[in-house]
Scaffold this motif. Structure first.
Motif, PDB file in Angstrom:
ATOM      1  N   ARG A 168      -0.512 101.662  57.332  1.00 40.11           N
ATOM      2  CA  ARG A 168      -1.154 101.217  56.009  1.00 40.11           C
ATOM      3  C   ARG A 168      -0.185 100.616  54.649  1.00 40.11           C
ATOM      4  NH1 ARG A 168      -5.535 101.876  56.849  1.00 40.11           N
ATOM      5  NH2 ARG A 168      -6.715 100.004  57.420  1.00 40.11           N
ATOM      6  N   LYS A 169       0.068 102.521  54.561  1.00 44.67           N
ATOM      7  CA  LYS A 169       0.820 103.189  53.542  1.00 44.67           C
ATOM      8  C   LYS A 169       2.062 103.108  53.376  1.00 44.67           C
ATOM      9  CE  LYS A 169      -2.610 106.744  52.912  1.00 44.67           C
ATOM     10  NZ  LYS A 169      -2.523 107.887  52.524  1.00 44.67           N
ATOM     11  N   ARG A 173       3.238  97.421  54.813  1.00 47.39           N
ATOM     12  CA  ARG A 173       1.964  97.472  56.059  1.00 47.39           C
ATOM     13  C   ARG A 173       2.779  97.720  57.224  1.00 47.39           C
ATOM     14  NH1 ARG A 173      -3.389  96.634  53.920  1.00 47.39           N
ATOM     15  NH2 ARG A 173      -3.820  95.282  55.108  1.00 47.39           N
ATOM     16  N   ARG A 218       2.626  96.457  62.242  1.00 52.10           N
ATOM     17  CA  ARG A 218       2.234  95.784  62.120  1.00 52.10           C
ATOM     18  C   ARG A 218       0.679  95.450  61.648  1.00 52.10           C
ATOM     19  NH1 ARG A 218       5.558  90.270  60.567  1.00 52.10           N
ATOM     20  NH2 ARG A 218       7.048  91.755  60.540  1.00 52.10           N
TER      21      ARG A 218
END
Length: 222
Positions: A168-169, A173, A218
């Motif tokens: 996520r970071k 993403r 992803r």
């Protein structure tokens, strides 16, 4: 990075993955028949038994199995719990491992939680007690009976959240699988990055996309 990990990157997760199905090629672990038994054997090798002083048997989740076998229906048909094979409670135990264990970090379970949240019928709960998975706490509640399982659940839930946060970071993403597995595992990832990657892919918490640079993990669009 170990030789096994190098092999895992191009071969195990090398095809584009759609959320509707999970056609992930897993040649190294499928063996001659592409059996669930062979996939489970590979996953068991990833389990850090030393972390639990060998007090807990290796745990392989159904979601991880899905990351290695391209056809979920075939995987479900082939899946065998050796300790429960042929026993009347085998289905209830598998249902518990697939639905409750990854989603709940508690050591005790209430009647409403088991029946309404996870969809267990009273006979299935009785089967879990007979199988030794649950022990009666009092009327309408049970303890998890597997020694060391509480610590495993804590590590598993925290590790899954941490690895998801790593993706996520990342920019857009998304993160190359090779880059993720090449990183030093954060302290919260006690079970190992590879162990959690299998879970994230099989549970469809990330999408696998084939690129010229390698397999890309992803986060799905919401």
């Amino acid at each position: 990075m170990s030789r096994k990990r190098h092999r895992l990157v191009p071969e195990t997760f090398g095809l584009k993955r759609r959320r509707e199905q999970v056609p992930i090629e897993a040649v190294p672990v499928r063996g001659e028949s592409g059996s669930a038994r062979a996939a489970v054997a590979e996953l068991v090798q990833l389990f850090p038994r030393g972390l639990f002083e060998d007090a807990l048997p290796p745990i392989a989740l159904k979601s991880q199995l899905y990351s290695l076998l391209p056809d979920r229906t075939v995987a479900d048909r082939q899946l065998v719990l050796r300790a429960c094979d042929g026993r009347p409670y085998a289905g209830a135990v598998q249902k518990f491992l697939a639905s409750v264990l990854p989603a709940c970090g508690d050591l005790s379970f209430q009647q409403d939680q088991m029946t309404q949240t996870f969809g267990f019928k009273d006979p299935e709960i009785t089967q879990l007690v007979n199988a030794g998975v649950l022990t009666v706490r009092d009327a309408g509640s049970w303890w998890l009976a597997v020694p060391g399982a509480g610590r495993f659940i804590k590590y598993f839930v925290k590790g899954r959240q941490t690895v998801l946060a790593m993706v996520r970071k990342a920019k857009y993403r998304e993160l190359l699988l090779s880059e993720l597995l090449g990183r030093r595992a954060p302290a919260a990832v006690r079970l190992g990055l590879t162990y959690h990657v299998h879970d994230l892919i099989g549970a469809q918490l990330v999408d696998c996309v084939s690129t010229t640079s390698g397999t890309l993990l992803r986060l799905p669009e919401t």
